[in-house]
Structures are given as C-alpha cells and as structure tokens.
Motif scaffolding. Structure first.
Motif, PDB file in Angstrom:
ATOM      1  N   PHE A 156      -3.772  -1.555  -9.315  1.00  0.00           N
ATOM      2  CA  PHE A 156      -3.839  -2.173  -7.868  1.00  0.00           C
ATOM      3  C   PHE A 156      -4.719  -3.361  -8.051  1.00  0.00           C
ATOM      4  O   PHE A 156      -5.836  -2.962  -8.306  1.00  0.00           O
ATOM      5  CB  PHE A 156      -4.213  -1.285  -6.929  1.00  0.00           C
ATOM      6  CG  PHE A 156      -3.517  -1.795  -5.599  1.00  0.00           C
ATOM      7  CD1 PHE A 156      -2.245  -1.253  -4.832  1.00  0.00           C
ATOM      8  CD2 PHE A 156      -4.247  -2.566  -4.648  1.00  0.00           C
ATOM      9  CE1 PHE A 156      -1.908  -1.695  -3.585  1.00  0.00           C
ATOM     10  CE2 PHE A 156      -3.924  -3.082  -3.563  1.00  0.00           C
ATOM     11  CZ  PHE A 156      -2.747  -2.617  -2.931  1.00  0.00           C
TER      12      PHE A 156
ATOM     13  N   ARG B 254      -8.948  -4.627 -15.073  1.00  0.00           N
ATOM     14  CA  ARG B 254      -9.200  -3.319 -14.850  1.00  0.00           C
ATOM     15  C   ARG B 254      -7.948  -2.592 -14.265  1.00  0.00           C
ATOM     16  O   ARG B 254      -7.842  -1.327 -14.801  1.00  0.00           O
ATOM     17  CB  ARG B 254     -10.362  -3.212 -13.660  1.00  0.00           C
ATOM     18  CG  ARG B 254     -10.448  -1.543 -13.435  1.00  0.00           C
ATOM     19  CD  ARG B 254     -11.299  -1.377 -12.249  1.00  0.00           C
ATOM     20  NE  ARG B 254     -10.968  -2.234 -10.819  1.00  0.00           N
ATOM     21  CZ  ARG B 254     -11.876  -2.514  -9.725  1.00  0.00           C
ATOM     22  NH1 ARG B 254     -13.199  -2.191  -9.649  1.00  0.00           N
ATOM     23  NH2 ARG B 254     -11.313  -3.282  -8.815  1.00  0.00           N
TER      24      ARG B 254
ATOM     25  N   TYR C  69      -5.249   1.008 -18.139  1.00  0.00           N
ATOM     26  CA  TYR C  69      -4.823   2.378 -18.400  1.00  0.00           C
ATOM     27  C   TYR C  69      -3.496   2.257 -18.461  1.00  0.00           C
ATOM     28  O   TYR C  69      -2.661   3.162 -18.353  1.00  0.00           O
ATOM     29  CB  TYR C  69      -5.344   3.234 -17.204  1.00  0.00           C
ATOM     30  CG  TYR C  69      -5.390   2.978 -15.981  1.00  0.00           C
ATOM     31  CD1 TYR C  69      -6.334   2.040 -15.327  1.00  0.00           C
ATOM     32  CD2 TYR C  69      -4.051   3.254 -15.115  1.00  0.00           C
ATOM     33  CE1 TYR C  69      -6.057   1.648 -14.013  1.00  0.00           C
ATOM     34  CE2 TYR C  69      -4.117   2.878 -13.830  1.00  0.00           C
ATOM     35  CZ  TYR C  69      -5.231   1.927 -13.291  1.00  0.00           C
ATOM     36  OH  TYR C  69      -4.965   1.659 -11.942  1.00  0.00           O
TER      37      TYR C  69
ATOM     38  N   ALA D 219       1.876   1.822  -3.528  1.00  0.00           N
ATOM     39  CA  ALA D 219       0.649   2.373  -4.180  1.00  0.00           C
ATOM     40  C   ALA D 219       0.391   3.868  -4.024  1.00  0.00           C
ATOM     41  O   ALA D 219      -0.310   4.580  -4.616  1.00  0.00           O
ATOM     42  CB  ALA D 219      -0.418   1.338  -3.970  1.00  0.00           C
TER      43      ALA D 219
ATOM     44  N   PRO E 115      -0.549  10.364 -10.894  1.00  0.00           N
ATOM     45  CA  PRO E 115      -1.646  10.112  -9.892  1.00  0.00           C
ATOM     46  C   PRO E 115      -2.668   9.423 -10.895  1.00  0.00           C
ATOM     47  O   PRO E 115      -2.866  10.023 -11.981  1.00  0.00           O
ATOM     48  CB  PRO E 115      -2.103  11.263  -9.207  1.00  0.00           C
ATOM     49  CG  PRO E 115      -1.023  12.269  -9.519  1.00  0.00           C
ATOM     50  CD  PRO E 115      -0.088  11.724 -10.707  1.00  0.00           C
ATOM     51  N   GLY E 116      -3.044   8.237 -10.595  1.00  0.00           N
ATOM     52  CA  GLY E 116      -4.516   7.640 -11.289  1.00  0.00           C
ATOM     53  C   GLY E 116      -3.777   6.883 -12.619  1.00  0.00           C
ATOM     54  O   GLY E 116      -4.677   6.349 -13.360  1.00  0.00           O
TER      55      GLY E 116
ATOM     56  N   ALA F  14     -13.647  -5.904  -5.746  1.00  0.00           N
ATOM     57  CA  ALA F  14     -14.035  -4.607  -5.506  1.00  0.00           C
ATOM     58  C   ALA F  14     -14.879  -4.026  -7.010  1.00  0.00           C
ATOM     59  O   ALA F  14     -14.195  -2.683  -7.392  1.00  0.00           O
ATOM     60  CB  ALA F  14     -12.962  -3.876  -5.091  1.00  0.00           C
TER      61      ALA F  14
ATOM     62  N   ARG G 292       0.746  -1.037   0.033  1.00  0.00           N
ATOM     63  CA  ARG G 292      -0.013   0.008   0.079  1.00  0.00           C
ATOM     64  C   ARG G 292       0.912   1.126   0.063  1.00  0.00           C
ATOM     65  O   ARG G 292       0.667   2.311  -0.482  1.00  0.00           O
ATOM     66  CB  ARG G 292      -0.883   0.050   1.158  1.00  0.00           C
ATOM     67  CG  ARG G 292      -1.885  -1.056   1.166  1.00  0.00           C
ATOM     68  CD  ARG G 292      -2.905  -1.303   2.506  1.00  0.00           C
ATOM     69  NE  ARG G 292      -3.610   0.128   2.793  1.00  0.00           N
ATOM     70  CZ  ARG G 292      -4.999   0.567   2.033  1.00  0.00           C
ATOM     71  NH1 ARG G 292      -5.296  -0.400   1.228  1.00  0.00           N
ATOM     72  NH2 ARG G 292      -5.250   1.451   2.345  1.00  0.00           N
TER      73      ARG G 292
ATOM     74  N   LEU H  86      -1.163   4.295  -1.255  1.00  0.00           N
ATOM     75  CA  LEU H  86      -2.390   4.450  -0.249  1.00  0.00           C
ATOM     76  C   LEU H  86      -2.008   4.581   1.178  1.00  0.00           C
ATOM     77  O   LEU H  86      -3.068   4.925   1.929  1.00  0.00           O
ATOM     78  CB  LEU H  86      -3.195   3.038  -0.497  1.00  0.00           C
ATOM     79  CG  LEU H  86      -3.781   2.705  -1.994  1.00  0.00           C
ATOM     80  CD1 LEU H  86      -4.224   1.353  -1.924  1.00  0.00           C
ATOM     81  CD2 LEU H  86      -4.884   3.942  -1.950  1.00  0.00           C
TER      82      LEU H  86
ATOM     83  N   GLY I 274     -10.830   3.255 -15.318  1.00  0.00           N
ATOM     84  CA  GLY I 274      -9.452   3.895 -14.902  1.00  0.00           C
ATOM     85  C   GLY I 274      -9.144   4.860 -16.384  1.00  0.00           C
ATOM     86  O   GLY I 274      -8.692   5.838 -16.215  1.00  0.00           O
TER      87      GLY I 274
ATOM     88  N   PHE J 112      -7.036  -5.653  -5.414  1.00  0.00           N
ATOM     89  CA  PHE J 112      -7.029  -5.923  -3.991  1.00  0.00           C
ATOM     90  C   PHE J 112      -7.587  -7.464  -3.843  1.00  0.00           C
ATOM     91  O   PHE J 112      -7.843  -8.281  -4.498  1.00  0.00           O
ATOM     92  CB  PHE J 112      -8.452  -4.984  -3.619  1.00  0.00           C
ATOM     93  CG  PHE J 112      -8.298  -3.658  -3.834  1.00  0.00           C
ATOM     94  CD1 PHE J 112      -7.378  -2.566  -3.016  1.00  0.00           C
ATOM     95  CD2 PHE J 112      -8.784  -3.043  -5.055  1.00  0.00           C
ATOM     96  CE1 PHE J 112      -7.309  -1.576  -3.143  1.00  0.00           C
ATOM     97  CE2 PHE J 112      -8.475  -1.551  -5.416  1.00  0.00           C
ATOM     98  CZ  PHE J 112      -7.659  -0.916  -4.410  1.00  0.00           C
TER      99      PHE J 112
END
Lengths: 258, 267
Positions: free
Chosen positions: B98, B165, B169, B74, B92-93, B104, B71, B76, B118, B100
């Motif tokens: 990531f 997912r 990107y 990442a 960023p982004g 999710a 994390r 986070l 994304g 999980f």
C-alpha cells in the motif's frame, strides 16, 4: 558576513546572561561588605568559596554531592523507563490506562512533600526511599508527554503498521517507541527539576547523606555558610541536568524526529 | 446502477479477458453516520473484478468513496456490506502493498531500512534475494541514497521510497491512494515512468486512485470512473493503448481523445 552576525546573535544573550549573574554576585559581595551584617548571617562570596574549598579538601562535600547525584540519576532513569513503558501500554491497551490512571492521578495531586515521610518510614533512611520519591515525580511528566505524542501519531503510520501486519510488542518497539522518543526529553525537562526538589525533600526528612541532609544539619547548627554552599551546589545540579536534557532533546529530535 | 455512456465501455462487472481473476468486488456498500447524525451512503453497490497483472485506475471527484474502496481491498476498512472475494486469500502483511498519499516513512530509519521494514517483520523471507532492497532502489534510481535518512530526500524521492517499500516483500497487489497528488508535474511524470518500469519488471497487479485523467490514461489498462454521493461505479473503460508507453504516448491523438472522454465523464 552572515556567520559573524550569527555568532553575534548567539553570543549576545550569553554575554547578557553572564553579566546579569556577575552583577548579582557583585551586589551580594557589596551587601556583605557594606551592610554591616555579620558574616555568620550573610557571608561574602569569597568567604563562601574559602569555606567550600576547605570542606571539599576535608572530604565533607563530595560524598554528599555524589549521594544526591546518584539519587537523582537513578530516580530519573527509573522514572523515564516507567513513564515510557506506561505510555506505550496506555496508548495500545485501553483498559490498563483506565485501571491505572485514577491511582496515578491521586498520587500526582497529593503534595510530594506529604508522601515523603511515609516513603522514608517504609523504605528507610537509605538511597532507596529517595530514588522512589524521585521516580514518583519524574515518571508522570514523561508519561504525559509521551502519551500526547503517541496520540498525535499520523493515521498513515497506523495504516502502515496494519498493512504490514506489525502488531503488539513489535509495533511498540519498531514504531511507537522510536516515534515518541523526542517527547521523552520534553517530559524530562520538567522531570529533572522536580527530581532535584524531590531528592532534597527526601534528604530533609530522613537520610544519612546528601546535600539536603548536609543542609539540614547545617541549619540545625546555625551554619549559614554551609546552608548556602549546599543550595548553590543544588542549583548547579539542577542547571547542569536541565542543560543535559536540552542536549539530549536535540539529539533525539535529530535522530528520531521527522 | 451503472451508466454505460460509451460504446467501448465494458460492463463494470466484467473481468479483463486476458487476465486470471485476482479478486472480485461484489455489491459493496458502505454507510456511515456523519457528525450531524445523518446517515451517509459512501459507497453504493460497487461491483468490480480485478485481474492478475492488471493496472487499474480509479478516478472520480472528491468524496466519491474511491479511497474508501481501496482501503477496503487493503483490509484497512472492514466495515462494509457486500463481499470482496480473493481467488487466494491475502496473507496478512504479505500480499498487499500500500502506498499512501504521504510517504509515511519512518524518519529514524535509513532509506534501505525503510524499504526492508516489511521483510524484517515477516517470519521467513529467505525466498527473497538478499540484495532485494538494492535491486528495488536501483529500479527507482535511489541506490546511492540507501544510507540516507528520509529528511535528506526530496518529496518525489520519498514517495519513490514509499513505493518500493510496498513492493519489497513481493506482495500480490500494489494499492496506491493518490500517490502522486502532492508532487509537482515534472516529478509526477518521472514517477509515472517509474511505475511503468516497475510493472514491466514485476507484472504486479496495481490498483491506484487518482484525480488526474492523464495519469489514469497513461498508466492503466482499465479506468474505473466513480460518481459521488453515493459513491457508485459510473463506468469502466478499457484504455485504447498497448502496454508500451512512454513520453510520446502522451502526444498521441488517441491518448488525448481518451483523456478528454474521461474528463467529460467526470464533469
């Protein structure tokens, strides 16, 4: 085999419910016919239907029905929008919640019937004061339910939004709002019933139309038949809205629930 | 701080020789105050280099801080001492994918729209091919499910969606936090091969956390073993296998031997 049992399981409560209602009407009918009460005190269901039909044909019912429906629908719509917007804001921006919550709590703990005269005085006898009153009672259960749902959002959803750098308004629209929409219906379940009550209170206190207004007029004229017609129509509106919310809840949960 | 228990153990500070360095973890420690008020050292002086295109597995018992470390990489978790230095700072982004422990997925979006999330939220991604999502779904065998909703998929399929997912990107690094922990053994093996296929197609840097020594040995170039309380790097091992791995790899003596050695380190 199983589908027949299923149908029976579903039909049985419906049947019992219908029988119970029919029994109530039967009892009322018997009471009206045999109790010796004069029909201006306790009209029979038949007399009531005849009166309602003649009132309807004279155009004396539909304008009031429409008025009350219009008030309730607009008030509930406005209350929902405000409840949703506040919920999304409260969860994301702490100081807005701290700033507004005390005011909201004061409004909610004050009996609505005591606020009604003030709102009618300020906004007049028209539809605006009723919509305001209904908005006031519906936004709260929507807000509370949606905030509860949003606060229970799994932490991975937050992490996902962080990793993808989805922030603020974007996050509210793309994640928070759709995630919490099923809770809207849960809030409205309480909200619509309070909405009908609020409409009637507003119309009692000061109005030019509406079922509550008509009922008040009838009361002033000792016209028990019209009083009863009004309250039956109001309970029908309440029931219809409650059923509609149940339907919406199913659809929202299907579409947005996990 | 680190224990070199094996001859073939590379020093934890060393970068993989044949990779350009992507990021450098230097002296990372984390302390937090527990519910009882005691101060707990979750991570203690962690040093690790991660090379571009490497697959790194982090294994260790529960509570060794391996997820916390992931994390931090990442972004986070930003509350730590020490530095995580990137050769090029991640945008960023955009640069971090990531996965999980749970998929999710957003239940109101179709599989394809979950994968494209994304991309949608970034300003201009015209650099990505228009059929990017289809390609990725094809890669994990889910092309026919593009228009399905997550609730219509099995657990393994959902986690596949979550993986693509994170790749959609085109991030520089793919981080996965026990991504296969909730899946049954057969599904897990399938997803392992998905990961190998994804790596072969994209050469992404992949860092993942796992409990399973077999998973670590099968997928990774290097395996980082952590010890708990406080979380430390116990050792870092080069996996003695080339990149061409398939079901037969699991039968090799060297695979069994390496996995057994890792298991010994965890004990």
């Amino acid at each position: 085999m199983s589908s027949t049992t299923e149908r029976r399981d579903r039909a049985l409560p419906l049947l019992v419910g219908a029988a119970s209602l029919a029994g109530g009407v039967g009892l009322w009918w018997a009471l009206a016919a045999f109790s010796g009460l004069p029909s201006y005190v306790l009209p029979s269901p038949g007399q009531l239907v005849t009166r309602a039909v003649s009132l309807w044909q004279a155009g004396g019912l539909s304008i009031h029905l429409q008025q009350t429906l219009a008030e309730v629908l607009q008030g509930v719509a406005l209350g929902s929008v405000i409840g949703i917007a506040l919920a999304v804001l409260f969860v994301r921006v702490g100081w807005i919640e701290r700033l507004l919550m005390p005011i909201i709590v004061v409004i909610q703990v004050t009996p609505k019937i005591s606020i009604a005269p003030l709102i009618v005085l300020w906004l007049g006898l028209g539809i605006g004061s009723k919509i305001t009153l209904i908005t006031l009672v519906t936004f709260y259960p929507v807000l509370i339910n949606m905030v509860g749902k949003l606060r229970g959002m799994p932490s991975t959803m937050h992490d996902l939004a962080d990793v993808l750098n989805i922030r603020r308004g974007r996050r509210a629209l793309l994640i928070d709002l759709p995630y919490s929409l099923p809770a809207l219906a849960a809030g409205l379940r309480v909200g619509v019933l309070q909405a009908v009550t609020a409409a009637v209170i507003g119309e009692f206190i000061g109005a030019q139309a509406g079922l509550g207004y008509l009922e008040k007029q009838a009361q002033d004229n000792d016209d028990i038949q019209v009083v009863m017609i009004c309250l039956i129509l109001l309970s029908a509106i309440g029931w219809a809205l409650y059923t509609l919310v149940g339907l919406i809840e199913r659809k929202l949960t299907e579409r947005f629930g996990g | 701080m680190t224990h070199h228990t094996h001859e073939d153990t590379a020093p934890p500070e060393a970068a993989a020789t044949d990779h350009r360095r992507l990021l450098e973890i230097r002296g990372v420690s984390k302390e937090y105050v527990s519910v009882k008020g005691a101060s707990v050292r979750a991570l203690d002086d962690v040093n690790l280099d991660i090379g571009d295109g490497e697959i790194i597995a982090i294994i260790g018992p529960s509570g060794c801080g391996k997820s916390t470390l992931l994390r931090m990489v990442a972004g986070l978790d930003t509350d730590y001492e020490g530095t995580i230095e990137w050769t090029r700072a991640p945008r960023p982004g955009r640069d971090i994918g990531f996965v999980f422990q749970e998929p999710a997925l957003l239940p109101w979006r179709t599989v394809a729209r979950n994968v494209s999330l994304g991309i949608e939220v970034q300003k201009d991604r015209s650099d990505l091919p228009t059929d990017r999502v289809d390609q990725l779904l094809e890669l994990v065998g889910l092309r026919d499910f593009a228009k399905s909703y997550p609730k219509e998929l099995s657990g393994g399929m959902r986690q596949r969606v979550a993986i693509v997912r994170a790749l959609a990107y085109d991030p520089r690094i793919l981080l996965m936090d026990e991504p296969f922990g909730a899946l049954d053994a057969i599904t897990r093996d399938k997803l392992h091969d998905d990961i190998l296929r994804i790596w072969a197609a994209t050469r992404k840097t992949i860092v993942f956390v796992t409990h399973s020594v077999e998973e670590a040995a099968y997928l990774a170039d290097r395996v980082v073993v952590m010890s708990p309380r406080p979380g430390r790097l116990r050792s870092v091992h080069q996996v003695p296998l080339d990149r061409n791995r398939d079901a037969a790899t699991r039968q090799l003596p060297v695979f069994a031997e390496f996995a057994g050695m890792l298991r010994g380190e965890l004990a």
